[in-house]
Motif scaffolding. Structure first.
Motif, PDB file in Angstrom:
ATOM      1  N   PHE A  94     -95.452   4.995  50.348  1.00  0.00           N
ATOM      2  CA  PHE A  94     -96.645   5.821  50.580  1.00  0.00           C
ATOM      3  C   PHE A  94     -96.950   6.587  49.298  1.00  0.00           C
ATOM      4  CE2 PHE A  94     -94.629   5.166  54.710  1.00  0.00           C
ATOM      5  CZ  PHE A  94     -95.690   4.600  55.415  1.00  0.00           C
ATOM      6  N   GLY A  95     -97.936   6.093  48.548  1.00  0.00           N
ATOM      7  CA  GLY A  95     -98.211   6.590  47.201  1.00  0.00           C
ATOM      8  C   GLY A  95     -98.631   8.042  47.126  1.00  0.00           C
ATOM      9  N   THR A  96     -99.260   8.555  48.191  1.00  0.00           N
ATOM     10  CA  THR A  96     -99.754   9.943  48.151  1.00  0.00           C
ATOM     11  C   THR A  96     -98.715  10.935  48.670  1.00  0.00           C
ATOM     12  OG1 THR A  96    -100.758   9.614  50.317  1.00  0.00           O
ATOM     13  CG2 THR A  96    -102.175   9.267  48.409  1.00  0.00           C
ATOM     14  N   LEU A  97     -97.534  10.419  49.033  1.00  0.00           N
ATOM     15  CA  LEU A  97     -96.438  11.298  49.467  1.00  0.00           C
ATOM     16  C   LEU A  97     -95.373  11.338  48.372  1.00  0.00           C
ATOM     17  CD1 LEU A  97     -95.947  10.139  53.176  1.00  0.00           C
ATOM     18  CD2 LEU A  97     -97.318  12.045  52.357  1.00  0.00           C
ATOM     19  N   THR A  98     -94.576  12.397  48.362  1.00  0.00           N
ATOM     20  CA  THR A  98     -93.502  12.493  47.368  1.00  0.00           C
ATOM     21  C   THR A  98     -92.360  11.532  47.713  1.00  0.00           C
ATOM     22  OG1 THR A  98     -92.272  14.185  48.555  1.00  0.00           O
ATOM     23  CG2 THR A  98     -93.965  14.970  47.009  1.00  0.00           C
ATOM     24  N   ILE A 129     -82.183   8.063  39.559  1.00  0.00           N
ATOM     25  CA  ILE A 129     -83.551   8.331  39.102  1.00  0.00           C
ATOM     26  C   ILE A 129     -84.411   8.920  40.234  1.00  0.00           C
ATOM     27  CG2 ILE A 129     -84.472   5.984  39.554  1.00  0.00           C
ATOM     28  CD1 ILE A 129     -85.326   7.964  36.420  1.00  0.00           C
ATOM     29  N   LEU A 130     -84.127   8.527  41.479  1.00  0.00           N
ATOM     30  CA  LEU A 130     -84.908   9.056  42.612  1.00  0.00           C
ATOM     31  C   LEU A 130     -84.637  10.546  42.814  1.00  0.00           C
ATOM     32  CD1 LEU A 130     -84.722   6.241  45.342  1.00  0.00           C
ATOM     33  CD2 LEU A 130     -86.515   6.647  43.643  1.00  0.00           C
ATOM     34  N   LYS A 131     -83.412  10.958  42.501  1.00  0.00           N
ATOM     35  CA  LYS A 131     -83.087  12.387  42.608  1.00  0.00           C
ATOM     36  C   LYS A 131     -83.919  13.180  41.594  1.00  0.00           C
ATOM     37  CE  LYS A 131     -79.285  15.599  43.043  1.00  0.00           C
ATOM     38  NZ  LYS A 131     -77.832  15.779  43.062  1.00  0.00           N
ATOM     39  N   GLN A 132     -83.999  12.635  40.379  1.00  0.00           N
ATOM     40  CA  GLN A 132     -84.803  13.308  39.349  1.00  0.00           C
ATOM     41  C   GLN A 132     -86.281  13.367  39.730  1.00  0.00           C
ATOM     42  OE1 GLN A 132     -84.218  11.402  35.497  1.00  0.00           O
ATOM     43  NE2 GLN A 132     -82.038  11.159  35.935  1.00  0.00           N
ATOM     44  N   ARG A 133     -86.714  12.352  40.482  1.00  0.00           N
ATOM     45  CA  ARG A 133     -88.145  12.238  40.789  1.00  0.00           C
ATOM     46  C   ARG A 133     -88.479  12.667  42.216  1.00  0.00           C
ATOM     47  NH1 ARG A 133     -88.712  10.617  36.100  1.00  0.00           N
ATOM     48  NH2 ARG A 133     -88.732   8.540  35.219  1.00  0.00           N
ATOM     49  N   LYS A 134     -87.573  13.391  42.873  1.00  0.00           N
ATOM     50  CA  LYS A 134     -87.748  13.600  44.320  1.00  0.00           C
ATOM     51  C   LYS A 134     -89.030  14.337  44.709  1.00  0.00           C
ATOM     52  CE  LYS A 134     -84.551  17.530  44.684  1.00  0.00           C
ATOM     53  NZ  LYS A 134     -83.274  17.955  45.229  1.00  0.00           N
ATOM     54  N   GLN A 136     -91.826  14.038  42.948  1.00  0.00           N
ATOM     55  CA  GLN A 136     -92.941  13.303  42.345  1.00  0.00           C
ATOM     56  C   GLN A 136     -93.638  12.438  43.404  1.00  0.00           C
ATOM     57  OE1 GLN A 136     -91.568  11.962  38.490  1.00  0.00           O
ATOM     58  NE2 GLN A 136     -93.027  10.262  38.569  1.00  0.00           N
ATOM     59  N   LEU A 137     -94.952  12.225  43.255  1.00  0.00           N
ATOM     60  CA  LEU A 137     -95.668  11.339  44.175  1.00  0.00           C
ATOM     61  C   LEU A 137     -95.213   9.902  43.945  1.00  0.00           C
ATOM     62  CD1 LEU A 137     -99.351  12.706  44.087  1.00  0.00           C
ATOM     63  CD2 LEU A 137     -97.554  13.199  45.743  1.00  0.00           C
ATOM     64  N   ALA A 138     -94.970   9.195  45.045  1.00  0.00           N
ATOM     65  CA  ALA A 138     -94.440   7.824  44.942  1.00  0.00           C
ATOM     66  C   ALA A 138     -95.385   6.908  44.169  1.00  0.00           C
ATOM     67  CB  ALA A 138     -94.178   7.269  46.337  1.00  0.00           C
ATOM     68  N   GLN A 146     -90.291   2.312  42.494  1.00  0.00           N
ATOM     69  CA  GLN A 146     -90.855   2.143  43.844  1.00  0.00           C
ATOM     70  C   GLN A 146     -89.990   1.213  44.692  1.00  0.00           C
ATOM     71  OE1 GLN A 146     -95.031   1.166  44.012  1.00  0.00           O
ATOM     72  NE2 GLN A 146     -95.631   2.941  42.808  1.00  0.00           N
ATOM     73  N   GLN A 147     -89.435   0.171  44.044  1.00  0.00           N
ATOM     74  CA  GLN A 147     -88.548  -0.740  44.780  1.00  0.00           C
ATOM     75  C   GLN A 147     -87.277  -0.003  45.213  1.00  0.00           C
ATOM     76  OE1 GLN A 147     -89.116  -4.214  45.703  1.00  0.00           O
ATOM     77  NE2 GLN A 147     -87.533  -3.409  47.023  1.00  0.00           N
ATOM     78  N   MET A 148     -86.747   0.836  44.334  1.00  0.00           N
ATOM     79  CA  MET A 148     -85.569   1.645  44.690  1.00  0.00           C
ATOM     80  C   MET A 148     -85.902   2.566  45.866  1.00  0.00           C
ATOM     81  SD  MET A 148     -84.316   2.663  40.846  1.00  0.00           S
ATOM     82  CE  MET A 148     -83.993   1.405  39.625  1.00  0.00           C
ATOM     83  N   LEU A 149     -87.104   3.140  45.829  1.00  0.00           N
ATOM     84  CA  LEU A 149     -87.523   4.043  46.904  1.00  0.00           C
ATOM     85  C   LEU A 149     -87.680   3.281  48.220  1.00  0.00           C
ATOM     86  CD1 LEU A 149     -88.438   6.788  47.977  1.00  0.00           C
ATOM     87  CD2 LEU A 149     -90.722   6.342  47.033  1.00  0.00           C
TER      88      LEU A 149
END
Length: 242
Positions: A94-98, A129-134, A136-138, A146-149
């Motif tokens: 969901f691109g508009t969600l973190t 990397i997801l922790k660093q970007r938690k 951030q908008l997806a 995004q694949q990791m997410l």
């Protein structure tokens, strides 16, 4: 469940889209703790197989058993509750969600908050990397992130079996290696994996066993090493002998 009964079994499963038979009498078994790869060209029926297991597509014939109980007649959300989780092709975050909001959405079937917290910690260990970007908008993440997410979001549901549809699609070789190493680690920690993948060599190196689909039929089934050595498989999917 006895040790020799599969955690997932498809028995004579056929699927039709209108009058076209997309899957024809598929028989497939996955045992607990395995990584099983499904190979085949585009349009062979690989994604349809995963969507049928997930309950997103209903078979017109055959049975799907999970933990020795039929799941082919139940709605997709109940399949998720039983522990069968799919990571769709194309990631679909969901691109508009973190990042964090995406992960939390994956836990909607989990009622235990402390378990959810532990799973988040585990995902951040798998994908630092997801922790660093938690926050951030997806939608602003790279394809690999995004694949990791998408995989992380699926893990939030605490799957017994993870269905991965083309996880390497459109990613750089280095990122693919990272993703595949993480899939192996997820499996080591007790999650059974079914992997649909165009990158046949990487998929077979990761898997215990594999099935080859051709126009909706299984034409080959063997352990992964034998499939890697099989001349037919080499010519069709591995670009000849390496």
């Amino acid at each position: 469940m006895t040790d020799n009964s599969p955690i997932l079994e498809l028995k004579d499963v056929s699927v039709k889209y209108g009058n076209v038979e997309a899957l024809h009498n598929i028989n497939l078994k996955v045992f607990e703790g395995e990584i099983v790869s499904i190979l085949g060209a585009n349009g062979a029926g690989k994604s349809t197989t995963l969507m049928t297991i997930s309950g997103l597509v209903k078979p017109h014939k055959g049975e799907i058993l999970f933990d020795s109980k039929r799941i082919d007649g139940i709605p997709a959300h109940e399949t998720v509750e039983k522990g069968v989780i799919q990571v769709p092709e194309g990631r679909r975050v969901f691109g508009t969600l973190t990042v964090m909001e995406n992960l939390k959405l994956g836990a909607f079937t989990v009622k235990d908050d402390s378990a959810t917290k532990k799973t988040v910690e585990w995902i951040f260990e798998l994908f630092p990397i997801l922790k660093q970007r938690k926050k951030q908008l997806a939608g602003t993440l790279s394809g690999g992130e995004q694949q990791m997410l998408a995989i992380g979001r699926a893990l939030m549901s605490q799957p017994k079996i993870l269905l991965l549809d083309e996880p390497s699609l459109g990613l750089a070789p280095l990122i693919i290696r990272t993703i595949f190493e993480t899939i192996k680690e997820i499996n080591r920690q007790g999650v059974t994996v079914v992997l649909v993948e165009q990158n046949a060599r990487a998929a077979l190196k990761l898997a215990n066993r594999g099935y080859v689909l051709e126009v909706g039929k299984i034409i080959l089934e063997d352990n992964a090493d034998s499939l890697l050595q099989n001349p037919e498989v080499q010519n069709a999917y591995l670009g000849g002998k390496h």
